[in-house]
Design a protein around this motif. Structure first.
Motif, PDB file in Angstrom:
ATOM      1  N   GLY A   1       0.791  -1.220   0.000  1.00 34.26           N
ATOM      2  CA  GLY A   1       0.000   0.000   0.000  1.00 34.26           C
ATOM      3  C   GLY A   1       0.819   1.265   0.000  1.00 34.26           C
ATOM      4  O   GLY A   1       0.241   2.358   0.066  1.00 34.26           O
ATOM      5  N   GLY A   2       2.152   1.155  -0.097  1.00 30.48           N
ATOM      6  CA  GLY A   2       2.988   2.348  -0.071  1.00 30.48           C
ATOM      7  C   GLY A   2       3.938   2.436  -1.241  1.00 30.48           C
ATOM      8  O   GLY A   2       3.999   3.455  -1.941  1.00 30.48           O
ATOM      9  N   ASP A   3       4.706   1.367  -1.477  1.00 27.77           N
ATOM     10  CA  ASP A   3       5.696   1.345  -2.563  1.00 27.77           C
ATOM     11  C   ASP A   3       5.206   0.392  -3.638  1.00 27.77           C
ATOM     12  O   ASP A   3       4.968  -0.797  -3.376  1.00 27.77           O
ATOM     13  CB  ASP A   3       7.060   0.894  -2.038  1.00 27.77           C
ATOM     14  N   TYR A   4       5.060   0.881  -4.877  1.00 29.74           N
ATOM     15  CA  TYR A   4       4.365   0.147  -5.925  1.00 29.74           C
ATOM     16  C   TYR A   4       5.246  -0.173  -7.127  1.00 29.74           C
ATOM     17  O   TYR A   4       6.090   0.643  -7.531  1.00 29.74           O
ATOM     18  CB  TYR A   4       3.165   0.958  -6.432  1.00 29.74           C
ATOM     19  N   LEU A   5       4.992  -1.350  -7.699  1.00 26.70           N
ATOM     20  CA  LEU A   5       5.474  -1.684  -9.036  1.00 26.70           C
ATOM     21  C   LEU A   5       4.316  -1.423  -9.984  1.00 26.70           C
ATOM     22  O   LEU A   5       3.231  -1.989  -9.823  1.00 26.70           O
ATOM     23  CB  LEU A   5       5.910  -3.148  -9.102  1.00 26.70           C
ATOM     24  N   ARG A   6       4.556  -0.551 -10.984  1.00 26.73           N
ATOM     25  CA  ARG A   6       3.484  -0.144 -11.890  1.00 26.73           C
ATOM     26  C   ARG A   6       3.865  -0.432 -13.338  1.00 26.73           C
ATOM     27  O   ARG A   6       5.049  -0.430 -13.693  1.00 26.73           O
ATOM     28  CB  ARG A   6       3.192   1.350 -11.725  1.00 26.73           C
ATOM     29  N   PHE A   7       2.830  -0.652 -14.159  1.00 25.03           N
ATOM     30  CA  PHE A   7       3.050  -0.873 -15.581  1.00 25.03           C
ATOM     31  C   PHE A   7       2.195   0.110 -16.368  1.00 25.03           C
ATOM     32  O   PHE A   7       1.026   0.320 -16.058  1.00 25.03           O
ATOM     33  CB  PHE A   7       2.674  -2.312 -15.964  1.00 25.03           C
ATOM     34  N   ARG A   8       2.809   0.715 -17.414  1.00 26.26           N
ATOM     35  CA  ARG A   8       2.109   1.684 -18.258  1.00 26.26           C
ATOM     36  C   ARG A   8       2.305   1.334 -19.732  1.00 26.26           C
ATOM     37  O   ARG A   8       3.362   0.814 -20.116  1.00 26.26           O
ATOM     38  CB  ARG A   8       2.629   3.110 -18.010  1.00 26.26           C
ATOM     39  N   ILE A   9       1.283   1.622 -20.533  1.00 29.29           N
ATOM     40  CA  ILE A   9       1.384   1.536 -21.983  1.00 29.29           C
ATOM     41  C   ILE A   9       1.100   2.919 -22.541  1.00 29.29           C
ATOM     42  O   ILE A   9       0.019   3.483 -22.302  1.00 29.29           O
ATOM     43  CB  ILE A   9       0.391   0.513 -22.568  1.00 29.29           C
ATOM     44  N   ASN A  10       2.080   3.476 -23.248  1.00 28.96           N
ATOM     45  CA  ASN A  10       1.960   4.838 -23.789  1.00 28.96           C
ATOM     46  C   ASN A  10       1.553   5.842 -22.720  1.00 28.96           C
ATOM     47  O   ASN A  10       0.736   6.739 -22.944  1.00 28.96           O
ATOM     48  CB  ASN A  10       0.975   4.868 -24.958  1.00 28.96           C
ATOM     49  N   GLY A  11       2.117   5.673 -21.530  1.00 29.07           N
ATOM     50  CA  GLY A  11       1.868   6.588 -20.426  1.00 29.07           C
ATOM     51  C   GLY A  11       0.619   6.296 -19.623  1.00 29.07           C
ATOM     52  O   GLY A  11       0.443   6.843 -18.527  1.00 29.07           O
ATOM     53  N   ALA A  12      -0.267   5.439 -20.136  1.00 30.77           N
ATOM     54  CA  ALA A  12      -1.522   5.142 -19.432  1.00 30.77           C
ATOM     55  C   ALA A  12      -1.291   4.031 -18.416  1.00 30.77           C
ATOM     56  O   ALA A  12      -0.742   2.968 -18.750  1.00 30.77           O
ATOM     57  CB  ALA A  12      -2.600   4.734 -20.426  1.00 30.77           C
ATOM     58  N   HIS A  13      -1.709   4.258 -17.184  1.00 33.65           N
ATOM     59  CA  HIS A  13      -1.553   3.273 -16.116  1.00 33.65           C
ATOM     60  C   HIS A  13      -2.427   2.060 -16.392  1.00 33.65           C
ATOM     61  O   HIS A  13      -3.620   2.175 -16.651  1.00 33.65           O
ATOM     62  CB  HIS A  13      -1.950   3.903 -14.779  1.00 33.65           C
TER      63      HIS A  13
END
Length: 327
Positions: A61-73
């Motif tokens: 809930g604090g430090d995240y691994l995120r993935f984006r395509i063309n800037g979109a979450h």
């Protein structure tokens, strides 16, 4: 080969210490402090399906691994999440970015993220894809439940589906058909358990597609529901109360014999005996979660009667020795 770039407050790097399989490698996020980030990205061109496998060990809930395509979450996760696969459709030119982003405080776990096995499969030739959800939950033995999945040819050549493989107790229809380029077919998957137990596996589409098979996880639980009976005038009451001759005289007696999902049938009569303790007081009947009690002929002829506390001074007979009706 893909061109990669990495940046942020620290670059991602290749390593072989934390890997999904032996003799492989994975990219790991850079070591960053609070309120910092580390990212890696690449670019693919064309219409197709990307897939990758990733994991994270971080402050939940604090430090995240995120993935984006063309800037979109598109997706994010935190905490302790082991290797898992993600798939996305892309079109045209797509920039794929993975970010490990930290909040203002707290370090937990390994404070890192990993990604490996990125693949891009263009929608060319014969390309089969299956979509849908096949978690059936609990189904009574002898019964059945159905769900619909969709099998598509995302390529530009016709393909033939020659079968759909499923675990025992599951079936699919249709299981043999041809798909033109761009065509989709609905397939009905049924779960009809013949035994108690949890059944899991995969729904696998067998075809002549060039991208291999298409699979969807499938699961379901079979259970047996027992019907029990209550009748004040049954001639020979005896557990497990599974017919009218041996029906219980008191409703609670039948309830005490129940398991989850059982049904208790109560026929005409006044039920003013028996009971069980619950919430600090005796009750004529205490119904556990998942058990159903049904009247055969309705409330006009089926009465559950409590009892007043014989020493009560309250006008309604309330007191510690009172018997409540139903809990």
């Amino acid at each position: 080969a893909l061109d990669w770039s990495t940046g942020g407050d620290a670059p991602w790097f290749a390593q072989t210490s934390v890997v999904r399989t032996a003799d492989s490698c994975a990219a790991q996020s850079g070591m960053v402090s609070n309120q910092a980030a580390s990212w890696i990205q690449t670019e693919v061109a064309g219409n197709g399906l990307i897939s990758f496998i990733w994991k994270v060990s971080s402050e939940e809930g604090g430090d995240y691994l995120r993935f984006r395509i063309n800037g979109a979450h598109r997706y994010q996760m935190s905490g302790e999440v082991d290797w898992q696969e993600r798939q996305y459709e892309v079109a045209g030119v797509s920039t794929l970015r993975w970010e490990y982003v930290k909040d203002a405080n707290t370090v937990a776990g390994d404070d890192s993220a990993w990604m490996t096995d990125l693949s891009f499969q263009p929608f060319t030739g014969r390309f089969v894809q299956a979509t849908g959800e096949l978690e059936f939950g609990r189904v009574e033995t002898g019964g059945s439940a159905e769900k619909t999945i969709h099998v598509a040819n995302r390529g530009d050549e016709p393909l033939t589906v020659s079968g759909i493989s499923l675990p025992e107790h599951f079936s699919a229809a249709p299981s043999n058909f041809t798909l033109a380029a761009g065509e989709t077919s609905a397939v009905t998957v049924a779960f009809a358990p013949l035994a108690d137990g949890v059944f899991t596996g995969f729904c696998s589409v067998v075809s002549d597609a060039q991208n291999g098979g298409a699979t969807i996880p499938v699961s379901g639980e079979g259970f047996t529901r027992t019907h029990r009976y209550v009748w004040t005038n049954s001639p020979a009451p005896a557990a497990p109360f599974t017919n009218w001759t041996t029906a219980a005289h008191a409703i609670q007696d039948a309830l005490d014999a129940c398991r989850r999902d059982d049904v208790v049938w109560v026929t005409n009569g006044v039920y003013d005996a028996g009971g069980a303790f619950g919430l600090g007081q005796t009750n004529r009947m205490v119904v556990s979660t998942g058990i159903v009690v049904r009247s055969m002929n309705g409330p006009a002829v089926t009465h559950i009667v409590g009892a007043a506390d014989p020493s009560a001074t309250h006008a309604l007979g309330l007191g510690p020795a009172a018997v409540r009706g139903v809990l």
